[in-house]
Write an enzyme that holds these catalytic residues in place. Sequence first.
Site, PDB file in Angstrom:
ATOM      1  N   ASP A  89       0.859  -1.181   0.000  1.00 39.90           N
ATOM      2  CA  ASP A  89       0.000   0.000   0.000  1.00 39.90           C
ATOM      3  C   ASP A  89       0.898   1.235   0.000  1.00 39.90           C
ATOM      4  O   ASP A  89       2.000   1.204   0.559  1.00 39.90           O
ATOM      5  CB  ASP A  89      -0.893  -0.010   1.238  1.00 39.90           C
ATOM      6  CG  ASP A  89      -1.829   1.184   1.272  1.00 39.90           C
ATOM      7  OD1 ASP A  89      -2.556   1.399   0.292  1.00 39.90           O
ATOM      8  OD2 ASP A  89      -1.813   1.916   2.284  1.00 39.90           O
ATOM      9  N   ASP A 288      -1.430  -0.520   6.371  1.00 43.71           N
ATOM     10  CA  ASP A 288      -1.493   0.027   7.735  1.00 43.71           C
ATOM     11  C   ASP A 288      -2.845   0.620   8.112  1.00 43.71           C
ATOM     12  O   ASP A 288      -3.081   0.946   9.270  1.00 43.71           O
ATOM     13  CB  ASP A 288      -0.428   1.115   7.905  1.00 43.71           C
ATOM     14  CG  ASP A 288      -0.787   2.388   7.130  1.00 43.71           C
ATOM     15  OD1 ASP A 288      -1.312   2.264   6.008  1.00 43.71           O
ATOM     16  OD2 ASP A 288      -0.558   3.485   7.664  1.00 43.71           O
ATOM     17  N   ASP A 292      -7.243  -1.262   4.590  1.00 39.98           N
ATOM     18  CA  ASP A 292      -6.344  -2.338   4.151  1.00 39.98           C
ATOM     19  C   ASP A 292      -6.698  -3.681   4.798  1.00 39.98           C
ATOM     20  O   ASP A 292      -6.260  -4.733   4.332  1.00 39.98           O
ATOM     21  CB  ASP A 292      -4.882  -2.009   4.508  1.00 39.98           C
ATOM     22  CG  ASP A 292      -4.372  -0.780   3.778  1.00 39.98           C
ATOM     23  OD1 ASP A 292      -4.752  -0.603   2.608  1.00 39.98           O
ATOM     24  OD2 ASP A 292      -3.600  -0.005   4.373  1.00 39.98           O
TER      25      ASP A 292
END
Length: 397
Positions: A89, A288, A292
């Site tokens: 990410d 994080d 996600d």
Amino acid sequence: LISSYFVPAVILISILTFIIWLFLGPEPAFTFALVNFVAVLIIACPCALGLATPMAMMVGIGRSAEKGILIRDAASLEIAHKINTIVLDKTGTLTQGKPAVTDVIGKKEEVIKIAASLESRSEHPLGKAITENAKKLQIATYGIEDFESVTGKGITGSLLIDGKKTPTAIGNRELMKTLNIDTQAIEKDLQKLENEGKTAMIVAKDKSVIGVIAVADILKPESKKAVEKLKNAGLEIWMITGDNERTGRAIAKQAGIENVMAQVLPQNKVAKVKELQAQGKLVAMVGDGINDAPALMQAQLGIAMGEGTDIAMESANITLMRGDLTLIPEIMNFSRRIMRIVKQNLFWAFFYNTAFIPVAAGVLYPFGGPLLNPIFAAAAMAFSSLSVVLNSLRLKK
């Protein structure tokens, strides 16, 4: 699986040993048969086999914790070395997650004031960067009504400007397109900012564009080094982001990543992971944030950053307490080492358990060979367990 065959086989061998020596053994035949029966059971005791895997896993997980890698279960260590694709990410994982306003196009004070007013109710890191910038410049915000956050696109709302409710918006091209607002006049500015890896947000008032505010989230110092290590390990690296293609690729280029999934809405991250899995890839997802969490659970291996949200850490198999991406290659290497130790443990444990069974059963006795005293069988069995423990402790180095 081994035990399910090994244990019944040993019991059968020990019974056969007793029966054979009971009828064919020297006097006292019963005592002779019983001693050999006990010797077979002792030498074949699967204590070392039972210790082989959990001992290595326990030492490995403890050593990982010392390095700042929290592993939830042994299964995660078993799968880690098999991973061939990693999805990273962008915000908060590759980048520092602390964006700041870098450019304002248009009447600076008016653009910042409207943008900060709309973002005052937002929890997005980009929104916080804008509101903090307004505070820093001591720019007061307008009152807001009809606030609406459009996931993956931006924010709309009515601001009380000069006592009048004025429709305003801040977001990307998709949001402006939805609101029928023409962005052609600022397209060159948007492209320039996006080519620099900045997230450019269009600010509109009364159905017209009044400016652009750009926010940048710089890479973590270790991101490029971590990506390079993962590539050298033969892993396929992907970056996933809600930014548009141009901005996403600009940031990915800085990190040394060629594969980019851009303009991915939070709810679509799971689908992107599934797409890679459908191609036969074993995927590790690193993230994080709250959005996600589903993707972390979908991936074969979910890795959460320690400074991220609680739900992300709860959803992941592994948590990096320092949020240091260079720990990811460590996970892969450590997984390989642990599995190598497990295989060594199983080999030596199985070797001890099987090599001396014929001797304990008295196969060599008719040819002048020795018998295995149960006391020595017990000592050999203890040594096999000790060897497994000592071999596992090598992981601490």
